[in-house]
Design an enzyme around this catalytic site. Structure first.
Site, PDB file in Angstrom:
ATOM      1  N   SER A  94      28.531  33.121   2.722  1.00 11.42           N
ATOM      2  CA  SER A  94      28.802  32.977   1.169  1.00 11.42           C
ATOM      3  C   SER A  94      27.785  31.962   0.720  1.00 11.42           C
ATOM      4  O   SER A  94      27.499  30.942   1.356  1.00 11.42           O
ATOM      5  CB  SER A  94      30.152  32.126   1.253  1.00 11.42           C
ATOM      6  OG  SER A  94      30.221  31.261  -0.025  1.00 11.42           O
TER       7      SER A  94
ATOM      8  N   HIS B 243      28.488  37.298   0.149  1.00 13.13           N
ATOM      9  CA  HIS B 243      29.633  36.777  -0.545  1.00 13.13           C
ATOM     10  C   HIS B 243      29.280  35.844  -1.877  1.00 13.13           C
ATOM     11  O   HIS B 243      28.499  35.025  -1.661  1.00 13.13           O
ATOM     12  CB  HIS B 243      30.547  36.052   0.361  1.00 13.13           C
ATOM     13  CG  HIS B 243      31.979  35.938  -0.179  1.00 13.13           C
ATOM     14  ND1 HIS B 243      33.125  36.591  -0.316  1.00 13.13           N
ATOM     15  CD2 HIS B 243      32.312  34.672  -0.831  1.00 13.13           C
ATOM     16  CE1 HIS B 243      34.085  36.119  -0.957  1.00 13.13           C
ATOM     17  NE2 HIS B 243      33.751  34.799  -1.192  1.00 13.13           N
TER      18      HIS B 243
ATOM     19  N   ASP C 212      30.657  33.657  -4.843  1.00 11.66           N
ATOM     20  CA  ASP C 212      31.874  32.952  -5.393  1.00 11.66           C
ATOM     21  C   ASP C 212      31.696  32.510  -6.867  1.00 11.66           C
ATOM     22  O   ASP C 212      30.728  31.602  -7.196  1.00 11.66           O
ATOM     23  CB  ASP C 212      32.075  31.673  -4.723  1.00 11.66           C
ATOM     24  CG  ASP C 212      32.625  31.798  -3.177  1.00 11.66           C
ATOM     25  OD1 ASP C 212      33.512  32.831  -3.048  1.00 11.66           O
ATOM     26  OD2 ASP C 212      31.980  31.745  -2.157  1.00 11.66           O
TER      27      ASP C 212
ATOM     28  N   MET D 182      33.402  31.182 -10.322  1.00  8.96           N
ATOM     29  CA  MET D 182      34.260  30.115 -10.583  1.00  8.96           C
ATOM     30  C   MET D 182      33.906  29.680 -11.976  1.00  8.96           C
ATOM     31  O   MET D 182      32.810  29.487 -12.334  1.00  8.96           O
ATOM     32  CB  MET D 182      34.241  29.014  -9.781  1.00  8.96           C
ATOM     33  CG  MET D 182      34.336  29.158  -8.217  1.00  8.96           C
ATOM     34  SD  MET D 182      34.527  27.702  -7.516  1.00  8.96           S
ATOM     35  CE  MET D 182      34.419  28.292  -5.637  1.00  8.96           C
TER      36      MET D 182
ATOM     37  N   HIS E 117      33.496  37.538  -5.665  1.00  8.63           N
ATOM     38  CA  HIS E 117      35.034  36.955  -5.444  1.00  8.63           C
ATOM     39  C   HIS E 117      34.974  36.209  -6.706  1.00  8.63           C
ATOM     40  O   HIS E 117      34.635  35.147  -7.070  1.00  8.63           O
ATOM     41  CB  HIS E 117      35.016  36.000  -4.199  1.00  8.63           C
ATOM     42  CG  HIS E 117      36.376  35.374  -4.068  1.00  8.63           C
ATOM     43  ND1 HIS E 117      36.401  34.055  -3.176  1.00  8.63           N
ATOM     44  CD2 HIS E 117      37.405  35.384  -4.781  1.00  8.63           C
ATOM     45  CE1 HIS E 117      37.794  33.528  -3.224  1.00  8.63           C
ATOM     46  NE2 HIS E 117      38.336  34.433  -4.169  1.00  8.63           N
TER      47      HIS E 117
ATOM     48  N   MET F  34      36.865  34.005  -9.041  1.00  8.76           N
ATOM     49  CA  MET F  34      37.855  32.906  -8.986  1.00  8.76           C
ATOM     50  C   MET F  34      38.058  32.521 -10.645  1.00  8.76           C
ATOM     51  O   MET F  34      37.629  31.398 -11.009  1.00  8.76           O
ATOM     52  CB  MET F  34      37.708  31.651  -8.315  1.00  8.76           C
ATOM     53  CG  MET F  34      38.181  31.990  -6.676  1.00  8.76           C
ATOM     54  SD  MET F  34      37.258  31.021  -5.571  1.00  8.76           S
ATOM     55  CE  MET F  34      35.564  31.898  -5.569  1.00  8.76           C
TER      56      MET F  34
ATOM     57  N   MET G  17      43.059  34.074   1.363  1.00  8.59           N
ATOM     58  CA  MET G  17      42.630  32.902   1.354  1.00  8.59           C
ATOM     59  C   MET G  17      42.939  31.994   2.298  1.00  8.59           C
ATOM     60  O   MET G  17      44.275  31.812   2.461  1.00  8.59           O
ATOM     61  CB  MET G  17      42.497  32.256  -0.104  1.00  8.59           C
ATOM     62  CG  MET G  17      41.699  32.494  -1.231  1.00  8.59           C
ATOM     63  SD  MET G  17      40.203  32.649  -1.120  1.00  8.59           S
ATOM     64  CE  MET G  17      39.613  31.130  -0.864  1.00  8.59           C
TER      65      MET G  17
ATOM     66  N   ASP H  59      38.823  34.248   3.910  1.00 10.82           N
ATOM     67  CA  ASP H  59      38.031  33.439   3.227  1.00 10.82           C
ATOM     68  C   ASP H  59      38.237  31.737   3.380  1.00 10.82           C
ATOM     69  O   ASP H  59      39.350  31.361   2.754  1.00 10.82           O
ATOM     70  CB  ASP H  59      37.876  33.903   1.832  1.00 10.82           C
ATOM     71  CG  ASP H  59      36.561  33.038   1.066  1.00 10.82           C
ATOM     72  OD1 ASP H  59      35.951  32.254   1.557  1.00 10.82           O
ATOM     73  OD2 ASP H  59      36.460  33.497  -0.109  1.00 10.82           O
ATOM     74  N   GLY H  60      37.651  31.058   3.938  1.00 11.95           N
ATOM     75  CA  GLY H  60      37.822  29.585   3.697  1.00 11.95           C
ATOM     76  C   GLY H  60      37.880  29.391   5.474  1.00 11.95           C
ATOM     77  O   GLY H  60      38.916  29.431   5.912  1.00 11.95           O
TER      78      GLY H  60
ATOM     79  N   GLY I 211      30.725  30.075   4.609  1.00 12.46           N
ATOM     80  CA  GLY I 211      29.897  29.291   3.822  1.00 12.46           C
ATOM     81  C   GLY I 211      29.321  28.195   4.671  1.00 12.46           C
ATOM     82  O   GLY I 211      28.117  28.323   5.209  1.00 12.46           O
TER      83      GLY I 211
HETATM   84  C1  DX5 Z   1      36.110  28.746  -1.750  1.00 12.28           C
HETATM   85  C2  DX5 Z   1      35.218  29.978  -1.645  1.00 12.28           C
HETATM   86  C3  DX5 Z   1      34.666  30.355  -0.227  1.00 12.28           C
HETATM   87  C4  DX5 Z   1      33.582  29.274   0.378  1.00 12.28           C
HETATM   88  C5  DX5 Z   1      34.098  29.224   1.505  1.00 12.28           C
HETATM   89  O1  DX5 Z   1      36.875  28.796  -2.773  1.00 12.28           O
HETATM   90  O2  DX5 Z   1      35.845  31.245  -2.116  1.00 12.28           O
HETATM   91  O3  DX5 Z   1      34.004  31.411  -0.368  1.00 12.28           O
HETATM   92  O4  DX5 Z   1      32.312  29.532   0.087  1.00 12.28           O
HETATM   93  O5  DX5 Z   1      33.370  28.193   2.178  1.00 12.28           O
HETATM   94  P1  DX5 Z   1      33.642  27.683   3.702  1.00 12.28           P
HETATM   95  O6  DX5 Z   1      33.292  28.778   4.703  1.00 12.28           O
HETATM   96  O7  DX5 Z   1      32.693  26.615   3.913  1.00 12.28           O
HETATM   97  O8  DX5 Z   1      35.036  27.226   3.840  1.00 12.28           O
HETATM   98 ZN    ZN Z   2      35.056  33.346  -1.596  1.00 13.40          ZN
END
Ligand code: DX5
Ligand code: ZN
Length: 228
Positions: free
Chosen positions: A14, A39, A41, A43, A75, A77, A146, A181-182, A203
Site C-alpha cells: 500500500s 494498492h 488508498d 480517502m 481502494h 474510501m 478490513m 487490509d490492515g 503498508g
Molecule cells: C487503511 C488502508 C490500508 C493501509 C494499511 O485504511 O486501507 O490500505 O495502507 O496500512 P497498514 O498495512 O500499515 O495497516
Molecule cells: Zn486499503
C-alpha cells in the site's frame, strides 16, 4: 477470475506508507522485487477523516506498472463512489473496490466498474456484517475484509478478522479473490492465508520498513506470492 494476477496469492504493497517525494522510485523498486499488485488508498475526508490520493496518482503510476503487468488496486474510501468511477477508469485503475457502507447503490456501482472492463471489489469495515456478500456474490470479483478501521496505516490487526475471513470464504464463488487490509505483517499474513485470504495489503510492514523490497520479498514468500 477476471485478472490472471489474482489467481495466485499476492502481497499488495500500500503506497499510503510511501515517501511521497520518492513515490515513483519506491514503486519501481517493489515492481523489480516482483510485486504485481499496487494498492492505492483513496480517502475523501468524509467517509473517513483523512484526504489522500485521487486519479492523478493512479495515472502517474500507470506508465510504470505497464511493462510488468502489475495491477493498480484502487481502494475507494469515499462516499458515493458511483460519482467517481469514470475518473478512475480513465486514470488506468485495474481493480476498483468500493465500501458497502459508502452508498445505497452497490449493485449499480459494481456493475459500472465491470462494464468498464475492470475487476469490481466490495469492501466491508470490521463492524459490518458479511450478509451483504450473499446479496452481491455474483456482482463481484474481489472481496476486501478490513482488518482495521479504515482511514490510517499502522494500526494493530483486529483479531476477530480471522474468524470473519473464515466465514467469508463459503459465501463467495471460488474465483473471487479475498483481500485483507490492515495490520498485515509476518504472522498476521500467514494466519489470514490459512483463513482464506489470497491478497494481502501491507503498508507500514513494507513501505514503512527500512528496506521495502526486502520486506516485500519476506512477506511474499510467507504467503506464496510467486514474485513475478
Ligand atoms: C487503511 C488502508 C490500508 C493501509 C494499511 O485504511 O486501507 O490500505 O495502507 O496500512 P497498514 O498495512 O500499515 O495497516
Ligand atoms: Zn486499503
Amino acid at each position: 477470475m477476471r485478472l490472471a494476477q489474482l489467481a495466485s496469492p499476492r502481497v499488495a504493497p500500500s503506497i499510503l506508507a510511501a515517501d511521497f517525494a520518492s513515490l515513483g522510485s519506491q514503486v519501481d523498486e517493489l515492481l523489480d522485487a516482483g510485486a504485481r499488485v499496487i494498492h492505492i488508498d483513496v480517502m475523501d475526508g468524509h467517509f473517513v477523516p483523512p484526504i489522500t490520493m485521487g486519479p492523478l496518482v493512479v495515472s502517474a503510476l500507470r506508465e510504470r506498472t505497464k511493462a510488468s503487468g502489475a495491477l493498480l488496486d484502487v481502494h475507494m474510501m469515499i462516499t458515493e463512489p458511483e460519482r467517481q468511477i469514470d475518473e478512475f477508469v480513465r486514470a488506468g485503475a485495474d481493480v476498483i473496490t468500493v465500501h458497502a457502507e459508502a452508498t445505497p447503490h452497490l449493485n449499480y456501482v459494481l456493475a459500472e466498474i465491470r462494464a468498464a472492463g475492470l475487476a469490481a471489489g466490495l469492501a466491508v469495515c470490521p463492524s459490518t456484517p458479511l450478509a451483504v456478500y450473499s446479496e452481491l456474490a455474483a456482482a463481484i470479483d474481489l472481496a476486501l475484509c478490513m482488518s482495521v478501521n479504515p482511514g490510517w496505516g499502522g494500526q494493530p490487526f483486529i483479531e476477530a478478522s480471522i474468524g470473519k475471513l473464515e466465514r467469508l470464504a463459503p459465501l463467495l464463488a471460488a474465483d473471487v479473490a479475498i483481500e485483507v487490509d490492515g495490520g498485515i505483517a509476518l504472522g498476521t499474513a500467514e494466519r489470514c492465508r490459512a483463513a482464506g485470504a489470497r491478497l494481502f495489503v501491507a503498508g507500514s510492514a513494507v513501505l514503512g520498513s527500512k528496506d521495502p523490497a526486502a520486506a516485500y520479498v519476506a512477506l511474499a514468500d510467507a504467503v506464496g506470492d510467486p514474485r513475478r
